[in-house]
Motif scaffolding. Structure first.
Motif, PDB file in Angstrom:
ATOM      1  N   MET A 298       0.858  -1.195   0.000  1.00 24.31           N
ATOM      2  CA  MET A 298       0.000   0.000   0.000  1.00 24.31           C
ATOM      3  C   MET A 298       0.895   1.247   0.000  1.00 24.31           C
ATOM      4  N   THR A 299       0.601   2.176  -0.931  1.00 24.90           N
ATOM      5  CA  THR A 299       1.323   3.440  -0.964  1.00 24.90           C
ATOM      6  C   THR A 299       0.494   4.525  -0.301  1.00 24.90           C
ATOM      7  N   GLU A 300       1.135   5.589   0.129  1.00 26.38           N
ATOM      8  CA  GLU A 300       0.461   6.633   0.901  1.00 26.38           C
ATOM      9  C   GLU A 300       0.687   7.998   0.257  1.00 26.38           C
ATOM     10  N   TRP A 301      -0.399   8.781   0.204  1.00 24.27           N
ATOM     11  CA  TRP A 301      -0.375  10.086  -0.439  1.00 24.27           C
ATOM     12  C   TRP A 301      -1.147  11.079   0.413  1.00 24.27           C
ATOM     13  N   ASP A 302      -0.827  12.365   0.234  1.00 21.75           N
ATOM     14  CA  ASP A 302      -1.593  13.392   0.952  1.00 21.75           C
ATOM     15  C   ASP A 302      -3.006  13.508   0.393  1.00 21.75           C
ATOM     16  N   VAL A 303      -3.123  13.516  -0.931  1.00 22.31           N
ATOM     17  CA  VAL A 303      -4.429  13.626  -1.588  1.00 22.31           C
ATOM     18  C   VAL A 303      -4.504  12.576  -2.685  1.00 22.31           C
ATOM     19  N   ILE A 304      -5.601  11.841  -2.717  1.00 24.72           N
ATOM     20  CA  ILE A 304      -5.865  10.895  -3.797  1.00 24.72           C
ATOM     21  C   ILE A 304      -7.067  11.409  -4.587  1.00 24.72           C
ATOM     22  N   ILE A 305      -6.892  11.547  -5.892  1.00 27.81           N
ATOM     23  CA  ILE A 305      -7.970  11.973  -6.786  1.00 27.81           C
ATOM     24  C   ILE A 305      -8.352  10.792  -7.653  1.00 27.81           C
ATOM     25  N   VAL A 306      -9.621  10.409  -7.600  1.00 27.02           N
ATOM     26  CA  VAL A 306     -10.111   9.263  -8.376  1.00 27.02           C
ATOM     27  C   VAL A 306     -10.742   9.798  -9.655  1.00 27.02           C
ATOM     28  N   GLY A 307     -10.020   9.650 -10.758  1.00 26.20           N
ATOM     29  CA  GLY A 307     -10.505  10.107 -12.057  1.00 26.20           C
ATOM     30  C   GLY A 307      -9.690  11.256 -12.604  1.00 26.20           C
ATOM     31  N   ALA A 308      -9.034  11.019 -13.755  1.00 20.79           N
ATOM     32  CA  ALA A 308      -8.252  12.086 -14.405  1.00 20.79           C
ATOM     33  C   ALA A 308      -9.085  12.742 -15.486  1.00 20.79           C
ATOM     34  N   GLY A 309     -10.301  13.136 -15.117  1.00 23.83           N
ATOM     35  CA  GLY A 309     -11.193  13.806 -16.055  1.00 23.83           C
ATOM     36  C   GLY A 309     -11.041  15.315 -16.006  1.00 23.83           C
ATOM     37  N   SER A 310     -12.047  16.013 -16.508  1.00 18.66           N
ATOM     38  CA  SER A 310     -11.964  17.470 -16.647  1.00 18.66           C
ATOM     39  C   SER A 310     -11.682  18.155 -15.318  1.00 18.66           C
ATOM     40  N   ALA A 311     -12.500  17.861 -14.301  1.00 18.51           N
ATOM     41  CA  ALA A 311     -12.303  18.499 -12.992  1.00 18.51           C
ATOM     42  C   ALA A 311     -11.094  17.930 -12.272  1.00 18.51           C
ATOM     43  N   GLY A 312     -10.891  16.611 -12.366  1.00 17.30           N
ATOM     44  CA  GLY A 312      -9.786  15.986 -11.651  1.00 17.30           C
ATOM     45  C   GLY A 312      -8.429  16.484 -12.102  1.00 17.30           C
ATOM     46  N   CYS A 313      -8.264  16.700 -13.409  1.00 16.07           N
ATOM     47  CA  CYS A 313      -6.989  17.213 -13.925  1.00 16.07           C
ATOM     48  C   CYS A 313      -6.734  18.640 -13.442  1.00 16.07           C
ATOM     49  N   VAL A 314      -7.782  19.470 -13.469  1.00  9.36           N
ATOM     50  CA  VAL A 314      -7.631  20.846 -12.981  1.00  9.36           C
ATOM     51  C   VAL A 314      -7.254  20.825 -11.501  1.00  9.36           C
ATOM     52  N   LEU A 315      -7.960  20.031 -10.733  1.00  3.89           N
ATOM     53  CA  LEU A 315      -7.709  19.952  -9.293  1.00  3.89           C
ATOM     54  C   LEU A 315      -6.276  19.506  -9.012  1.00  3.89           C
ATOM     55  N   ALA A 316      -5.824  18.452  -9.684  1.00  4.58           N
ATOM     56  CA  ALA A 316      -4.475  17.946  -9.444  1.00  4.58           C
ATOM     57  C   ALA A 316      -3.427  18.994  -9.779  1.00  4.58           C
ATOM     58  N   GLY A 317      -3.586  19.641 -10.933  1.00  9.09           N
ATOM     59  CA  GLY A 317      -2.621  20.651 -11.337  1.00  9.09           C
ATOM     60  C   GLY A 317      -2.564  21.816 -10.378  1.00  9.09           C
ATOM     61  N   ARG A 318      -3.725  22.262  -9.926  1.00  8.49           N
ATOM     62  CA  ARG A 318      -3.779  23.423  -9.036  1.00  8.49           C
ATOM     63  C   ARG A 318      -3.286  23.078  -7.625  1.00  8.49           C
ATOM     64  N   LEU A 319      -3.597  21.886  -7.125  1.00 10.54           N
ATOM     65  CA  LEU A 319      -3.085  21.492  -5.812  1.00 10.54           C
ATOM     66  C   LEU A 319      -1.560  21.396  -5.843  1.00 10.54           C
ATOM     67  N   ALA A 320      -1.030  20.835  -6.919  1.00 11.82           N
ATOM     68  CA  ALA A 320       0.424  20.736  -7.043  1.00 11.82           C
ATOM     69  C   ALA A 320       1.057  22.114  -7.105  1.00 11.82           C
ATOM     70  N   GLU A 321       0.440  23.001  -7.837  1.00 11.13           N
ATOM     71  CA  GLU A 321       0.951  24.368  -7.967  1.00 11.13           C
ATOM     72  C   GLU A 321       0.962  25.080  -6.626  1.00 11.13           C
ATOM     73  N   ALA A 322      -0.033  24.772  -5.790  1.00  7.98           N
ATOM     74  CA  ALA A 322      -0.138  25.407  -4.470  1.00  7.98           C
ATOM     75  C   ALA A 322       0.720  24.714  -3.423  1.00  7.98           C
ATOM     76  N   GLY A 323       1.398  23.633  -3.812  1.00  9.43           N
ATOM     77  CA  GLY A 323       2.253  22.926  -2.873  1.00  9.43           C
ATOM     78  C   GLY A 323       1.504  22.175  -1.809  1.00  9.43           C
ATOM     79  N   GLN A 324       0.389  21.544  -2.205  1.00  3.76           N
ATOM     80  CA  GLN A 324      -0.463  20.849  -1.236  1.00  3.76           C
ATOM     81  C   GLN A 324      -0.037  19.398  -1.021  1.00  3.76           C
ATOM     82  N   GLY A 325       1.232  19.157  -0.849  1.00  3.22           N
ATOM     83  CA  GLY A 325       1.711  17.818  -0.546  1.00  3.22           C
ATOM     84  C   GLY A 325       1.703  16.918  -1.761  1.00  3.22           C
TER      85      GLY A 325
END
Length: 536
Positions: free
Chosen positions: A1-28
């Motif tokens: 089992m791997t461990e992450w700060d945030v897990i996003i289920v689905g690399a769709g329209s909203a999920g891609c935006v969310l992942a990119g923006r969280l990474a940009e904000a340094g959210q772990g």
């Protein structure tokens, strides 16, 4: 089992935006899990190539609804992106943000922070708009929005002129101060290539090493510690994998897959879960309820002037289009077929437009099911005019059919269950007749293909609507946002009612259906939830 700060289920329209923006904000550390493959197919990046992905089982969930009683018992096709980028990787790329009143209504329904002022600010942050920065548009954001007014097929400006003759003024910016009027649709492309949410948001974050992408991995259930989400379980090939979240799990599977996953995980209508042998963790009745979609209806004509049919059927023209695209990234291959359109009021007393209009310089009545129209145009020049009511009243549901996560859910939109929806389509059909009778279009039309000249009264039009109306693939609202868990699934911060560390970020959270295409609003949701999580 791997461990992450945030897990996003689905690399769709909203999920891609969310992942990119969280990474940009340094959210772990951020993990994005996608059931489909990487977006490597050339058909994904060629704008007109969505004709090839429309029935592609590797890249598309290819869902179908239940038999729809008001549509002659037909099962309506529902393509959904099963690929990195989600439906933004296989859609027609129309960028329509919805009407300001849509979002002010969201806020009035008890969702603070979702009024037009906040939503417009979110749109402007994500946009790199071809029209430049203004009160209505952003510039310099990750997502390029193209203005194709100077590139459309020669028939499309004739449609816009005809709309003016039919009482609908020209609108040079359908995402500007108002959506009302006729004009040219803006599309999500950059330099002649599709600008999916993955290309704009996810891949830049991955290249910077801030996001991990796990593809071909089907999440089968959410893992809980009591009523706190702590991770997900998934299948990849024949292997069962587990991923643990230190912070939050965010579901971005879309209007069908998100409620399905919640129900499989024990969250939803208790009686439904028990029917399938699933022990309810939380009886949340609105999970899967309130499904809405936009229904569309076409009038198709044979043209006296060349249409896109001619170019797609002629080998010399195909070679010219390919050369133009390869050398300049321009021409029909760099565009959508939904080139013109707009919004109008079916009754002058209405406070805002209630009908969307489409023009396509293409016809494909000879296309057979399973073959996308673009690849099988009619053998004569033709075009279509279409209407789609903006705010239908009919509602349906999404429900699991089995505890097996690989069995597609039951999708029952209940199209035209409310009589007012049929009345609106009839009003739209009357406008299409009016449009076809204008001096400009009547001079272009050789003959009516569908409906034929026999469809001159309401009864004939109703029959044609029931036989031919179809979805324009805007499903939403199945995990709607609202303050009351009796009829909503998430609160205004998109946190699941009754569950900790679990949010939803996709079109399923819409409190009401937006007035137009929903890909832009879905990406806006990703932007908004990223801001909410960064502020937490």
């Amino acid at each position: 089992m791997t461990e992450w700060d945030v897990i996003i289920v689905g690399a769709g329209s909203a999920g891609c935006v969310l992942a990119g923006r969280l990474a940009e904000a340094g959210q772990g550390s951020v993990l994005v899990i996608e059931a489909g493959p990487r977006d490597l197919s050339p058909w994904v990046h060629l704008p007109i190539g969505y004709g090839k992905t429309f029935y592609h089982p590797r890249l598309n969930w290819m869902y179908r609804t239940t038999a729809q009683p008001e549509l002659n018992g037909r099962e309506i096709y529902q393509p959904r992106g099963k690929i990195v980028g989600g439906s933004s990787a296989i859609n027609a790329m129309v960028y329509a943000r919805g009407q300001a009143e849509d979002f002010d209504a969201w806020e009035r329904l008890g969702n603070p922070g979702w009024g037009w002022t906040e939503v417009l600010a979110a749109y402007k942050r994500i946009e790199d708009h071809a029209l430049g920065a203004s009160d209505w548009h952003g510039a310099g954001g990750p997502l390029h929005v193209e203005d194709v007014a100077g590139e459309v097929h020669p028939l499309t400006p004739l449609f816009v002129r005809a709309a003016g003759e039919a009482g609908l003024r020209f609108n040079p910016d359908l995402n500007g101060a108002t959506s009302e009027g006729a004009g040219f649709y803006q599309i999500t492309t950059r330099a002649g290539r599709r600008e999916s949410a993955a290309r704009a948001f996810l891949h830049p974050a991955r290249r910077r090493g801030r996001v991990k992408l796990q593809t071909d991995t089907h999440v089968t259930r959410i893992l809980f510690d009591g009523r706190r989400a702590v991770g997900v379980e998934a299948r990849r090939g024949g292997e069962t994998l587990r991923f643990r979240a230190r912070g939050e799990v965010v579901l971005s599977g879309g209007a069908f897959n998100t409620p399905q996953l919640l129900q499989l995980s024990g969250i939803g209508p208790a009686e439904l879960l028990k029917q399938h042998g699933i022990v309810p963790l939380l009886d949340l009745p609105a999970v899967g309820r309130n499904l809405q979609d936009h229904l569309c209806y076409d009038h198709v004509y044979r043209s006296k002037l060349p249409s896109l049919n001619d170019a797609l059927l002629s080998w010399p023209a195909r070679i010219g289009m390919a050369a133009n695209y390869l050398l300049r990234r321009r021409g029909p291959l760099a565009l959508s077929v939904n080139q013109g359109g707009g919004f109008f009021r079916t009754k002058p007393e209405l406070p805002r437009p209630d009908m969307q209009l489409y023009f396509s310089p293409l016809s494909y009545e000879r296309a057979i099911p399973g073959v996308r129209a673009l690849m099988k145009p009619d053998l004569f020049p033709g075009f279509s005019l279409s209407v789609s009511p903006c705010r239908p009243l009919s509602r349906g549901h999404v429900a699991i059919r089995s505890p097996n996560p690989h069995v597609a859910p039951e999708i029952a939109p209940n199209y035209l269950a409310e009589p007012e929806d049929l009345g609106e389509l009839l009003a739209g059909a009357r406008y299409l007749h009016r449009l076809a009778a204008t001096p400009t279009l009547s001079a272009v039309i050789d003959s009516a293909i569908r409906p034929g000249p026999e469809a001159i009264d309401a009864e004939a039009h109703v029959a044609d609507i029931r036989a031919n109306a179809y979805s324009v693939f805007h499903p939403c609202r199945t995990c709607r946002m609202g303050p009351d868990p009796r009829d909503a699934v998430v609160d205004a911060r998109l946190r699941l009612h009754g569950i900790d560390a679990l949010r939803v970020a996709d079109a399923s959270i819409f409190p009401t259906i937006p007035s137009g295409n929903i890909n832009a609003p879905a990406m806006m949701v990703g932007e908004r939830v990223a801001a909410l999580m960064s502020d937490a």
